[in-house]
Design a protein around this motif. Structure first.
Motif, PDB file in Angstrom:
ATOM      1  N   ALA A  45       0.846  -1.193   0.000  1.00 35.71           N
ATOM      2  CA  ALA A  45       0.000   0.000   0.000  1.00 35.71           C
ATOM      3  C   ALA A  45       0.880   1.240   0.000  1.00 35.71           C
ATOM      4  O   ALA A  45       1.812   1.349   0.805  1.00 35.71           O
ATOM      5  N   SER A  68      -3.021   0.351  -3.786  1.00 35.38           N
ATOM      6  CA  SER A  68      -2.469  -0.872  -3.211  1.00 35.38           C
ATOM      7  C   SER A  68      -2.416  -1.948  -4.280  1.00 35.38           C
ATOM      8  O   SER A  68      -3.105  -1.869  -5.296  1.00 35.38           O
ATOM      9  N   ALA A 101       2.715  -1.238   4.322  1.00 33.87           N
ATOM     10  CA  ALA A 101       2.140   0.041   3.913  1.00 33.87           C
ATOM     11  C   ALA A 101       3.114   1.186   4.184  1.00 33.87           C
ATOM     12  O   ALA A 101       3.640   1.323   5.295  1.00 33.87           O
TER      13      ALA A 101
END
Length: 237
Positions: A45, A68, A101
């Motif tokens: 992400a 993502s 992420a």
């Protein structure tokens, strides 16, 4: 032919069918396949505005800003994930599903699938605190394609800090029905799943998932849902 099917076919040819007990065979074959493939699902992400290069075991994967990507991988006991914006390697074990992420602030947040009851988290990758206002709590509401509320949950506190995560407790619902996520009064449209993935998510409704907020700017809000389902759950290998 899927890689998992190829390996299973090889096991059948090796004579496992001579074993008695169909259930035993299916369980044993699945166990051997998992050991041979060492599969993983890694979600990348990108909470930054521009394209970012991520690496999984040295292989490059490019993810657009505020987006993502789901990457099924095989062949390793441990998968090292990193990115080229900030050096932050993280090792993920095989046979699971994970999120790596990158925040707008050049920090990294990770999450991994758990066993047992479904775990749901909201993750703020933006550079803005999500604030519910004085005396209120941060509330997340899920809506279907008809804009009808499916479920709602609140955090323990009034804010969700920059580059942070918090667990939510929702009542039961079908994950693939979720089309819009509302965090306080801000709506985030969830991109559609591939048809085969959506079908599987209906069948494995207890799978963990993350609500990811990329951008909180009024008028250009961006977010998504990342289901932490394994390759075995999704039957994608």
């Amino acid at each position: 032919m899927k890689l998992r099917s190829i390996v299973t076919a090889g096991l059948l040819g090796a004579g496992l069918l001579t074993m008695s007990g169909c259930d035993w065979f299916e369980d044993k074959a699945e166990e051997i396949v998992e050991d041979a493939l060492k599969p993983n699902v890694i979600h990348l992400a990108n909470g930054q505005t521009s394209l970012v290069e991520f690496t999984i075991e040295g292989d490059s994967h490019f993810v657009d800003g505020f987006s993502s990507d789901m990457v099924p991988v095989t062949g390793h006991d441990t998968y090292t994930v990193n990115n080229t914006v900030v050096d932050h390697p993280v090792d993920f074990p095989k046979n699971s599903a994970h999120l790596y992420a990158l925040c707008a602030t050049d920090n990294v947040i990770t999450d991994s699938a758990t066993t047992g009851s479904r775990q749901i988290e909201v993750i703020n990758l933006s550079n803005t605190v999500i604030d519910a206002g004085s005396g209120k709590t941060v509330t997340v509401t899920l809506y279907n394609s008809s804009d009808a509320a499916i479920a709602s949950a609140s955090l323990a506190g009034q804010t969700l800090a920059v580059c942070s995560r918090a667990e939510l407790s929702f009542p039961s619902f079908t994950l693939s029905d979720v089309k819009t996520v509302e965090v306080n009064d801000v709506n985030y449209t969830v991109p559609p799943y591939d048809a085969d993935i959506a079908t599987k998510l209906d069948q494995i409704n207890d799978v963990d998932f993350d609500i990811v907020v990329f951008d909180t700017t009024p008028g250009s809000e961006k977010g998504t849902i990342v289901p932490l389902a394994t390759t075995s759950d999704l039957e994608i290998l």
